[in-house]
Scaffold this active site. Sequence first.
Site, short mmCIF file in Angstrom:
data_model
loop_
_atom_site.label_atom_id
_atom_site.label_comp_id
_atom_site.label_asym_id
_atom_site.label_seq_id
_atom_site.Cartn_x
_atom_site.Cartn_y
_atom_site.Cartn_z
N GLU A 63 -6.62 3.67 -5.79
CA GLU A 63 -7.76 3.88 -5.07
C GLU A 63 -8.43 5.44 -5.47
O GLU A 63 -7.72 6.26 -5.26
CB GLU A 63 -7.51 3.95 -3.53
CG GLU A 63 -8.86 4.10 -2.67
CD GLU A 63 -8.78 4.76 -1.33
OE1 GLU A 63 -9.69 4.47 -0.32
OE2 GLU A 63 -7.75 5.39 -0.92
N HIS A 114 -10.99 -2.37 4.52
CA HIS A 114 -10.81 -1.71 5.74
C HIS A 114 -11.47 -0.44 5.96
O HIS A 114 -11.29 0.21 7.25
CB HIS A 114 -9.22 -1.70 6.04
CG HIS A 114 -8.76 -0.60 5.20
ND1 HIS A 114 -8.71 -0.68 3.64
CD2 HIS A 114 -8.20 0.61 5.49
CE1 HIS A 114 -7.91 0.29 3.24
NE2 HIS A 114 -7.51 1.11 4.30
N ASP A 115 -12.11 0.25 5.20
CA ASP A 115 -12.83 1.51 5.28
C ASP A 115 -14.42 1.28 5.28
O ASP A 115 -15.16 2.43 5.76
CB ASP A 115 -12.42 2.45 4.29
CG ASP A 115 -10.95 2.93 4.39
OD1 ASP A 115 -10.51 2.98 5.47
OD2 ASP A 115 -10.44 3.46 3.37
N ASP A 168 0.93 -1.13 0.05
CA ASP A 168 0.00 -0.02 -0.05
C ASP A 168 0.97 1.30 -0.11
O ASP A 168 1.89 1.32 0.94
CB ASP A 168 -0.79 0.03 1.36
CG ASP A 168 -2.09 0.64 1.32
OD1 ASP A 168 -2.23 1.66 0.57
OD2 ASP A 168 -3.25 0.17 1.57
N ASP A 219 -3.02 4.60 -2.35
CA ASP A 219 -4.12 5.47 -1.53
C ASP A 219 -4.36 6.76 -2.08
O ASP A 219 -3.48 7.35 -2.43
CB ASP A 219 -3.45 5.59 -0.14
CG ASP A 219 -4.25 5.94 1.03
OD1 ASP A 219 -5.09 5.35 1.18
OD2 ASP A 219 -4.19 6.88 1.58
O1 TEU Z 1 -9.21 6.28 2.60
C1 TEU Z 1 -9.61 7.18 1.59
C2 TEU Z 1 -10.83 7.77 2.43
O2 TEU Z 1 -11.43 9.01 1.93
C3 TEU Z 1 -11.48 7.25 3.52
O3 TEU Z 1 -10.92 7.83 4.47
C4 TEU Z 1 -13.05 7.17 3.41
O4 TEU Z 1 -13.56 8.62 3.02
C5 TEU Z 1 -13.59 7.01 4.78
O5 TEU Z 1 -12.61 6.14 5.39
C6 TEU Z 1 -14.91 6.52 4.83
O6 TEU Z 1 -15.39 6.29 5.91
C7 TEU Z 1 -7.84 5.82 2.52
C8 TEU Z 1 -7.44 4.59 3.27
O7 TEU Z 1 -7.98 3.68 2.66
C9 TEU Z 1 -7.86 4.87 4.81
O8 TEU Z 1 -7.67 3.78 5.72
C10 TEU Z 1 -7.03 5.86 5.25
O9 TEU Z 1 -7.45 6.63 6.54
C11 TEU Z 1 -7.12 7.39 4.39
O10 TEU Z 1 -6.92 6.94 2.72
C12 TEU Z 1 -5.93 8.39 4.52
O11 TEU Z 1 -4.63 7.75 4.16
#
Ligand code: TEU
Length: 546
Positions: free
Chosen positions: A246, A320-321, A103, A204
Amino acid sequence: MNLDQSKWGWWKDAVFYQIYPKSFRDTTGNGVGDLRGVIEGLDYLQQLGVDGIWLSPVCASPQVDNGYDISDYCSVDPMFGTMEDMEELIREAEKRGIALILDLVLNHSSDQHPWFREARKSRDNPYHDFYIWRDGDPHQRPNDVCSVFGGPAWTYVPELGQYYFHQFAPQQPDLNWENPKLRRALYDCILFWVNKGVKGFRLDVIDQIAKEPDRKITINGPQLHEFLRELSKEAFGDKSLVTVGEAWGADVDRARLYSAEDASELSMVFQFQHMGLDQEPWGPKWLYKPLYLPDLKRCYGQWQQGLHGRGWNSLFLNNHDLPRIVSRWGEPEKYRVESAKMLATMLYGMEGTPYIYQGEELGMTNIRLNIEEYVDLEIHNYYQEAVSNGTSHAEVMERIYARGRDNARTPMQWNGSDNGGFTTGKPWLPVNPNYTDINAADQVGDQDSVFSYYRQLIRLRKTYSIFREGCFTAVDEENENVFAYRRDTEWGHLLVVCNFTGKEIAFSIPWEFGTANRLIGNYKDMGTNLRPYEAYMLFYEERSKE
Ligand code: TEU
């Protein structure tokens, strides 16, 4: 069946598995997963049949955002192990035909990264321009752009009389991609990992690198694709690397650019339009839209048809989000196994590269915790913001149960022993108490388990090229209960039928599939009506091909 990973495009037949390392497997007893735990899990992944692992960040990090705040891009955080562990993981994965992809968090670094520590020393420090600064006084922010995690996107540094820009937490300052020296420094970090033998990268929030904060442009900035082409040329020279962007802000047109066949940018996009998010994912409209099947079908139709032969997409319903999809679109209390299999059937008939998020292959579900048990900063920021705006505790908790990121981050459920076999210590985030019913040890040898179903789906995708080549058409698009679609080529036809309800539903399949073979299904046989969450795939070949 191992894929030949030395050729461009190998990922089109691959299935990836996302590991969130903090929650995968702990071998030291400190309650946090580690790289040796990933090595221990490789045989399990090989049994499942995946071709690659996307490993969420393991570089040195203060862990404000679970590793998405990196303080050294060319290192392994001691919490996860050593560089030797990483080298062993790359080798051991490769032995099993599994490609490891890392990542890359290139939009921002940690505020503890030496670049930022230098940058904030003085305006004329050589690293100052690695970040984005604006003059101002403590009471007047440059503008009202907000952070994705809530609160302003600007933080004041009194010693400099300047604000720095951060789209996420204040501890995640945005990198200034307009500075060629910064870009070069990032490419060197990427090449470090390429030389170690990693097979690719997940990038990311890549659509947020080309920002213009003064014009309030935080996503899809004008220079985005220019930056991506340079990144690809300078850092991904070897075109057999798989690169996954992403991109919450991608539409079909933009996705064609990202994943153009000339390999000028990335291998594929990882976009979220099918997840039914509101335009503004954060703020008052915090919940996902309720599922309306005709809309979901239209969304998939657009992406499937729009990229067919012209680009490449990722297929996923979990990461994971996101909350666990079986808890959102399925019925975990009554039909957990049926609905988990149904959702996988819906997804795995499509064109694209599937990503399994750890535990999805077991049908793991969401969790409900007390507010103080959550770790995710997004959850805590949201809680504070919503409560101080007058929302009741109970109401905020309901939203967190529906949407909070820690739902998907509870530890992997390996077996029925304490803490689901994840750790011998105290897990950093509680294990879902349902581990006694939902765990890998019970499912691996059970032909009817969710695990076995995923394994079968993965095999099917490798056996029938229709999954890569067929053209997608929704069947009975306005049907609010059943998601059915076909994939057609000149030589063969696939029909996927999924009952999205816990009720028995009448459904007529197109007559030409009357004598087709059932490739897979989540009930023993096909009934006259669709039973609760019933799903299957039918396939036949044109006679001329026989
Ligand atoms: O996620 C991108 C992101 O925009 C998310 O934070 C999303 O909007 C939110 O979690 C929805 O609940 C990426 C990664 O996957 C995330 O884990 C990171 O926190 C974020 O970037 C910052 O690096």
